[in-house]
Design an enzyme around this catalytic site. Structure first.
Site, PDB file in Angstrom:
ATOM      1  CB  CYS A   1      -5.058  -0.903   5.339  1.00 31.25           C
ATOM      2  SG  CYS A   1      -6.086   0.114   6.428  1.00 31.25           S
TER       3      CYS A   1
ATOM      4  CG  HIS B   1      -3.587  -2.417   9.329  1.00 32.70           C
ATOM      5  ND1 HIS B   1      -3.437  -1.622   8.215  1.00 32.70           N
ATOM      6  CD2 HIS B   1      -2.872  -3.547   9.078  1.00 32.70           C
ATOM      7  CE1 HIS B   1      -2.667  -2.245   7.332  1.00 32.70           C
ATOM      8  NE2 HIS B   1      -2.316  -3.407   7.837  1.00 32.70           N
TER       9      HIS B   1
ATOM     10  CD  GLN C   1      -1.219   0.003   3.716  1.00 34.20           C
ATOM     11  OE1 GLN C   1      -1.603  -1.106   4.063  1.00 34.20           O
ATOM     12  NE2 GLN C   1      -1.613   1.119   4.317  1.00 34.20           N
TER      13      GLN C   1
ATOM     14  CG  ASN D   1      -0.026  -6.191   6.686  1.00 35.52           C
ATOM     15  OD1 ASN D   1      -0.832  -5.349   6.276  1.00 35.52           O
ATOM     16  ND2 ASN D   1       0.769  -5.966   7.720  1.00 35.52           N
TER      17      ASN D   1
END
Ligand SMILES: *[C@@H]1O[C@H](CO)[C@@H](O)[C@H](O)[C@H]1NC(C)=O
Ligand SMILES: *[C@@H]1O[C@H](CO)[C@@H](O)[C@H](O)[C@H]1NC(C)=O
Ligand SMILES: *[C@@H]1O[C@H](CO)[C@@H](O)[C@H](O)[C@H]1NC(C)=O
Length: 351
Positions: free
Chosen positions: A152, A287, A146, A315
Site C-alpha cells: 500500500c 494502511h 495491490q 485506495n
C-alpha cells in the site's frame, strides 16, 4: 503398526465429504455461490469451501445488522467477505516495516532527506475552495489493485507522484509500484514500507519508470536494475504535512493529491460499500492511501449534522471495492488526528 480399518474409515470419510455446502440455509448458499462467481473465487476442496462459507455467513450477518441501523455509509459483501478480520488485516495492510529501523525509518531517522524550500505564504490567506476533486482534473489514474501484498505504501506514494506529474507537466502517466517493491532496499516490499521511503527512493534514483515498463506483479521480486535508469518521472523532494492538522492537509490537497496513512483494519473497511465513513476506527495507522480531493454532502440521518464534510480517498484494492475503488472519509471529525488518523502521517512530493 498399520491399522487398515481406521485407514479405510479415513478414506471413506474423505470420499463422503460434502461436494456442496451443507445447506441448512439455501438462500445464503445461493448468495455465496453468486458472490464466488462475481469474484472468481475457487476453493481447493469442499472442506475449505465450507469453512469459507461459514466466515462469509458471519460477515453477511454483520453487514445486515449494520445496514439495518442508521449510518452515513453502508456495508456490503466485498471481495474480502470470505475472510475473517484477522485474515483481511494480514492480507492487505502494509504500512510500516517490522524490524526495520534503517536510515529512512520515519521515527528516529539519522539522515535528513533533501527537501525543496517552499514559500511559506503560499495560499495561506486565501479561502480554500469548497470542494476539490483531482479525478475531474485528469490527475488520477484508474484505481489499481495491490493484491495479497502489503505494498500500500508504494501505491499511496505513486498515486501522489502521478498526480503531481499531471499537474506540473500536463501528462497523466501510470507509474511503477513494482519498481519500489523490488528495488527500494529500505522497505520490505510486500512486507511493508512507508510513503516517505518511496519518495526518497524516487529522489535518490532520479526518477521512476512506468507501470507499462515495470508492471505490477504483487510479489517480492529481484530488482530489475536495467529499469532503474528509465527515470520517466522524477521528483525533487517531498514535504510532510504538519501532523494533527486537517487544515494543513486541506491546504496541501488543494494543490495536489496527498499520501496519507489511516487505520483500515476494522471490519467496516473490510466490508465498506459506500457513503461517508464516519466510524469506527482508531488513529493506529496501518494502511497507505491517497487523498485526491474533498467535498461535502447533505446527510439525512436524524442524529447527523446537516452537512457532512469528507475526504475523497483513493485506495488500491481494485475498482470493485467501496465507491469504485474510493472511500469517502469524514473530514473535520473532531479529533486532532483526523478520522482514522488521516492527519497523522500525510506527505506529498515536490517537483
Ligand atoms: C517526514 O516525516 C517522517 C516521519 O516522521 C520523517 O522520517 C521524515 O524525515 C520527514 N521528511 C521530511 C522531508 O521532513
Ligand atoms: C542504463 O545505464 C547503464 C549504465 O550507465 C547503461 O549501460 C545502460 O545502457 C542504460 N540503459 C538504458 C536503457 O538507458
Ligand atoms: C445541501 O442542502 C443545501 C440547502 O438545502 C443546498 O443548497 C445544497 O446545494 C445541498 N448540497 C448538496 C451537496 O447537495
Amino acid at each position: 503398526m498399520a491399522r487398515p480399518s481406521s485407514m479405510l474409515l479415513l478414506l471413506l470419510v474423505a470420499a463422503c465429504a460434502p461436494l456442496a455446502i451443507a445447506d441448512e440455509d439455501p438462500a445464503m448458499v445461493r448468495r455465496f455461490d453468486r458472490w464466488m462467481v462475481k469474484h472468481g473465487r475457487a476453493y481447493t476442496d469442499a472442506g475449505e469451501k465450507q469453512r469459507r462459507f461459514e466466515v462469509y455467513r458471519k460477515n453477511v450477518e454483520l453487514i445486515e445488522e449494520f445496514n439495518s441501523g442508521s449510518h452515513s455509509y453502508t456495508l456490503t459483501d466485498t471481495k474480502f467477505a470470505d475472510l475473517t478480520n484477522e485474515e483481511y488485516r494480514a492480507k492487505v495492510l502494509g504500512l510500516g516495516a517490522p524490524g526495520r529501523t534503517g536510515r529512512r525509518a520515519p521515527r528516529g531517522e539519522t539522515l535528513a532527506p533533501v527537501t525543496v524550500p517552499e514559500k511559506e505564504s503560499d495560499g495561506d490567506d486565501s479561502t480554500p475552495p469548497k470542494e476539490v476533486d483531482w479525478r475531474k482534473e485528469g490527475a488520477v489514474v484508474p484505481v489499481k489493485n495491490q493484491g495479497s501484498c502489503g505494498s500500500c505504501w508504494a501505491f499511496s506514494a505513486v498515486a501522489a507522484i502521478e498526480g503531481l506529474n499531471q499537474i506540473k507537466k500536463g501528462k497523466l502517466v501510470s507509474l511503477s509500484e513494482q519498481e519500489l517493491v523490488d528495488c527500494d532496499s529500505e522497505a520490505v516490499g510486500c512486507g511493508g514500507g512507508f510513503m516517505s521511503w518511496a519518495f526518497e527512493f524516487v529522489m535518490d534514483n532520479h526518477g521512476l519508470t512506468t507501470e507499462a515498463s515495470y508492471p505490477y506483479l504483487g510479489v517480492n521480486g529481484v530488482c530489475n536494475t536495467a529499469k532503474l535508469n528509465e527515470t520517466t518521472v522524477s521528483i525533487t523532494g517531498y514535504k510532510n504535512v504538519t501532523a494533527n492538522s486537517e487544515a494543513d492537509l486541506l491546504k496541501a490537497a488543494v494543490k495536489q493529491p496527498v499520501s496519507v496513512a489511516v487505520d483500515a483494519g476494522g471490519f467496516v473497511w473490510q466490508l465498506y460499500g459506500g457513503g461517508v465513513f464516519d466510524r469506527p476506527c482508531t488513529a493506529q495507522v496501518n494502511h497507505g492511501v491517497t487523498v485526491v480531493g474533498y467535498g461535502e454532502t447533505n446527510t439525512t440521518g436524524a442524529d447527523k449534522p446537516a452537512v457532512e464534510k469528507y475526504w475523497i480517498v483513493k485506495n488500491s484494492w481494485g475498482a470493485e471495492w467501496g465507491e469504485a475503488g474510493y472511500i469517502r472519509l469524514q473530514r473535520d471529525a473532531g479529533a486532532p488526528t483526523g478520522l482514522c488518523g488521516i492527519a497523522l502521517l500525510a506527505s506529498y512530493p515536490v517537483m
